[in-house]
Design a protein around this motif. Structure first.
Motif, PDB file in Angstrom:
ATOM      1  N   GLY A 177       0.774  -1.228   0.000  1.00 41.15           N
ATOM      2  CA  GLY A 177       0.000   0.000   0.000  1.00 41.15           C
ATOM      3  C   GLY A 177       0.805   1.278   0.000  1.00 41.15           C
ATOM      4  O   GLY A 177       0.230   2.375   0.015  1.00 41.15           O
ATOM      5  N   ILE A 187      -1.551  -1.515  -4.157  1.00 41.20           N
ATOM      6  CA  ILE A 187      -1.911  -0.470  -5.119  1.00 41.20           C
ATOM      7  C   ILE A 187      -2.081  -1.120  -6.488  1.00 41.20           C
ATOM      8  O   ILE A 187      -1.150  -1.727  -7.020  1.00 41.20           O
ATOM      9  CB  ILE A 187      -0.830   0.625  -5.200  1.00 41.20           C
ATOM     10  CG1 ILE A 187      -0.513   1.175  -3.805  1.00 41.20           C
ATOM     11  CG2 ILE A 187      -1.278   1.733  -6.147  1.00 41.20           C
ATOM     12  CD1 ILE A 187      -1.676   1.820  -3.105  1.00 41.20           C
ATOM     13  N   SER A 214      -6.508   1.399  -4.854  1.00 42.60           N
ATOM     14  CA  SER A 214      -5.971   0.332  -4.008  1.00 42.60           C
ATOM     15  C   SER A 214      -6.975  -0.779  -3.757  1.00 42.60           C
ATOM     16  O   SER A 214      -8.199  -0.594  -3.851  1.00 42.60           O
ATOM     17  CB  SER A 214      -5.523   0.924  -2.665  1.00 42.60           C
ATOM     18  OG  SER A 214      -5.198  -0.087  -1.736  1.00 42.60           O
TER      19      SER A 214
END
Length: 713
Positions: free
Chosen positions: A519, A542, A558
């Protein structure tokens, strides 16, 4: 308790597999009706399928080409069994006929008739020297392979698939009936043990791999384990809410998995020490209908479950964690099996298709008369050429004017996963699933340079503004900057993250944004190779990251279900919006930077005002994963392509665009024709030509007072 992903890291694996399966497919024109069974044949990379259209077919699992078709009349091959060495297939039909097929010699070897009733199930012993069949009239026959008369005939045997089973060495046979389960000595032709449960009918039976244990299912919705020698009951497992209709032991016999008619899978585990005890507290939810097939991988670490809900699921056998959902079939899945090396999975469905997947859940092959999905497609900067790369075969460069013949690039090392033209359009770069990066001459199709360094899938490739540098990002956790002329490596951009899932370059080609599996979003200076800024806020992988056209903002999508817009200079989060529990797939700016399209994994796409961050429109209509989002050059239209087989176009200020269902694999709007009133929509046809290239046709988008309409150009 239902076993499901407990955090973003686990959930990432599920959705990643779903997205891969939606993108990677290989066409094979073949069966005209549903497929009853599929398996890997004895040769490597060969799949055998049997179908209700009356044919048995062998396929090349790498190219998707049909090798041979065998028939004996037109009666459906409604049930099948395959020898462990993949050299023999035995099929049964509704008219009671049994047929043996020699897969090595590609011929029908023998046939016999079990009676007037439909053959309901077929079981082979360990070396395929004996065959047991059960008909709909509950008559069981025991056959010596190749003979036309049965050795033994028994009445009253359950016609449910799995009611009859051989032990590991073929010396014993178990049969389930309304009275109970019987264990027979094949050599003596005598009953050795009778297993009964008061008030319950026996349904299924299955020996453990070493033959010492027998698992049986009963009408009281319980699974029981027995000592096959003494006939003593060892364990009675927890009662299910619905009938258990399939069971399977792990290769070492330490686990037993059971599937029910209501779609529940339950794993029972034997205690590692002390007296023999079994616990089945691990319940796997996800399927919504009958479990039709269960199988363990050869190392026992994974479980495959197939269902009449049309899905196949891959599970961790120890934790019950759902590793992947294999979606693609549109009707009931009849069987699912691992290859002998455990690296692939084959599934068969009544939708008329068989599919091959990697053992981690990515689809490798689709065996039916449907299109092959493109992995990647790219347009040259002047809009005059298109490069297409599919799951199988080389990338192809098309002259969109139709004046020049397509150019087939040399073979790539593995399927192409990234593709980009140089600024002058004279060369292009491909990146593959194996980490190979190659620079190609567009005119000749020859290789200019090979860029070595990455060790895993290439997710992004791009050129610098001058075309003298190439930038790549990989699932190996690095991004790299290369010299475009000689392939020399300038910079290696290393992060603390394990994998880079997304990347994008600024319009001036001086900065790179990367998104990781954890992330974290990072901004890099491509001229110095320095890490400029780290953007934190997302809590899961992501999927998409890109700069706004002016370079002042970054949009990221995401798996945590959110889209974030960041200030590229300060790193401040300007907005967090459009949350979706299924995860966000795209967040794409329009060319003028005034619009932002977000596309979730499971719901409708939305168009936003990129400055006010307010919603303008919701794009409904797709029923599956949105695979790509493309704006026209003037930002007036957006094109979405989905795994549901449709492409939809939308003019934000006009009426809703129609869904297009021509014979296409991919579609996009040409940036050179994106005027306010018309644009060029290119369609890739379903079937490749004999030379492996993909035909294109153009469609003109003409707006009238009544809204958009489409007609072939």
């Amino acid at each position: 308790m239902k076993a499901s992903p407990k955090n973003a890291s686990e959930y990432r694996n599920v959705l990643a597999a779903v997205l891969h399966s939606a993108n990677d497919s290989l066409p094979l024109v073949g069966h005209e009706k549903g497929i009853s069974a599929a398996a890997f044949a004895g040769e490597k990379h060969v799949v055998v399928t049997t179908s209700f259209d009356g044919s048995l077919r062998l396929w090349d699992a790498q190219t998707g080409q049909q090798r041979v078709q065998l028939r004996d009349g037109d009666k459906p091959l409604s049930v099948a069994a395959f020898s462990q060495d993949g050299k023999l297939a035995v099929t049964g039909s509704p008219d009671g006929y049994l047929r043996g097929w020699n897969l090595e010699e590609r011929r029908l070897a023998w046939s016999a008739r079990t009676g007037q009733q439909r053959v309901a199930s077929i079981v082979l012993n360990h070396d395929a020297s004996m065959i047991a069949t059960v008909s709909n009239d509950k008559t069981m026959h025991l056959w010596r392979t190749g003979e036309s008369e049965p050795v033994v005939e028994l009445d009253g045997v359950s016609s449910v698939r799995g009611a009859v089973a051989f032990n590991h060495d073929g010396t014993r046979l178990s049969t389930a009936s309304s009275e109970g389960t019987r264990i027979w000595s094949i050599a003596e032709g005598a009953e050795k043990r009778f297993l009964a449960v008061k008030g319950a009918k026996a349904l299924l039976s299955q020996f453990s791999p070493d033959g010492s244990r027998l698992a049986t299912t009963w009408s009281d919705r319980r699974v029981r384990l027995w000592d096959s020698d003494s006939g003593l009951e060892i364990a009675t497992l927890s009662q299910h809410a619905a009938m258990v209709n399939v069971v399977a032991f792990s290769p070492d016999g330490s686990r037993l998995v059971a599937g029910t008619r209501d779609g529940i899978v339950r794993i029972a585990t034997r205690a590692q020490s002390g007296p023999e005890r079994w616990s089945d507290a691990l319940t796997l939810g996800g399927h919504t209908d009958n479990i039709s097939s269960l199988a363990f991988s050869l190392d026992g670490s994974r479980i495959l479950s197939a269902s009449t809900d049309g899905s196949v699921r891959l599970w961790d056998a120890t934790s019950g964690h759902e590793i992947a959902v294999l979606r693609g079939h549109t009707h009931s899945v009849n069987s699912a099996a691992f290859s002998t090396d455990g690296e692939q999975v084959v599934t068969a469905s009544t939708d008329g298709s068989a599919r091959i997947w990697t053992a981690d859940g990515r689809e490798e092959g689709l065996f039916r008369g449907k299109p092959q999905s493109l992995l990647v497609a790219a347009l040259s900067p002047d809009g005059g050429r298109a490069a297409l790369a599919a799951r199988s075969g080389p990338a192809v460069v098309w002259d969109l004017s139709g004046r020049d013949k397509p150019v087939v690039l040399g073979e790539s090392v593995g399927p192409v996963t990234a593709l980009v033209f140089a600024p002058d359009g004279k060369s292009l770069v491909t990146g593959t699933v194996n980490g190979a990066v190659t620079v190609w001459d567009v005119s000749s199709g020859g290789s200019i340079a090979t860029l070595r360094g990455h060790g895993s899938r290439i997710g992004f490739a791009g050129y610098s503004a001058k075309g003298d540098r190439i930038v790549t990002a990989s699932f190996d956790g690095t991004a790299r900057v290369w010299d475009a002329s000689d392939g020399r490596e300038h910079w290696v951009l290393r992060s603390d993250s394990r994998e880079l899932w997304a990347a994008g370059m600024s319009t001036d080609r001086r900065r790179l944004v990367t998104g990781s599996d954890d992330g974290v979003v990072r901004l890099w200076d491509l001229e110095s190779g320095a890490l400029v800024r780290v953007l934190r806020g997302h809590v899961s992988a992501i999927f998409h990251a890109e700069f706004s056209p002016d370079g002042g903002r970054v949009a990221t999508a995401s798996l945590d279900g959110s889209v974030r817009v960041w200030d590229a200079e300060s790193g401040k989060a300007l907005a967090v919006f459009d949350r979706d529990e299924g995860g966000m797939r795209y967040a794409a700016f329009s060319p003028n930077g005034k619009r932002l399209v977000t596309a979730p994994v499971q719901a409708a796409a939305r168009i936003w005002d990129a400055e006010k961050l307010s919603e303008i429109a919701t794009l409904r209509g797709h029923t599956d994963v949105i695979q790509s989002v493309v704006f026209s050059a003037d930002s007036s239209r957006v094109l979405t392509s989905s795994a549901d087989g449709t492409t939809r176009t939308r003019a934000p200020c006009l009426s809703r665009g129609p869904a297009l269902r021509p014979p296409f694999l991919a579609a996009w709007l040409s940036p050179t024709h994106g005027s306010a009133r018309s644009c060029r929509l290119y369609i890739v046809e379903r079937s490749p030509r004999t030379d492996g290239a993909w035909p294109l046709q153009g469609w003109e988008n003409m707006y009238s007072s009544s809204g958009p309409s489409f007609s072939p150009a």
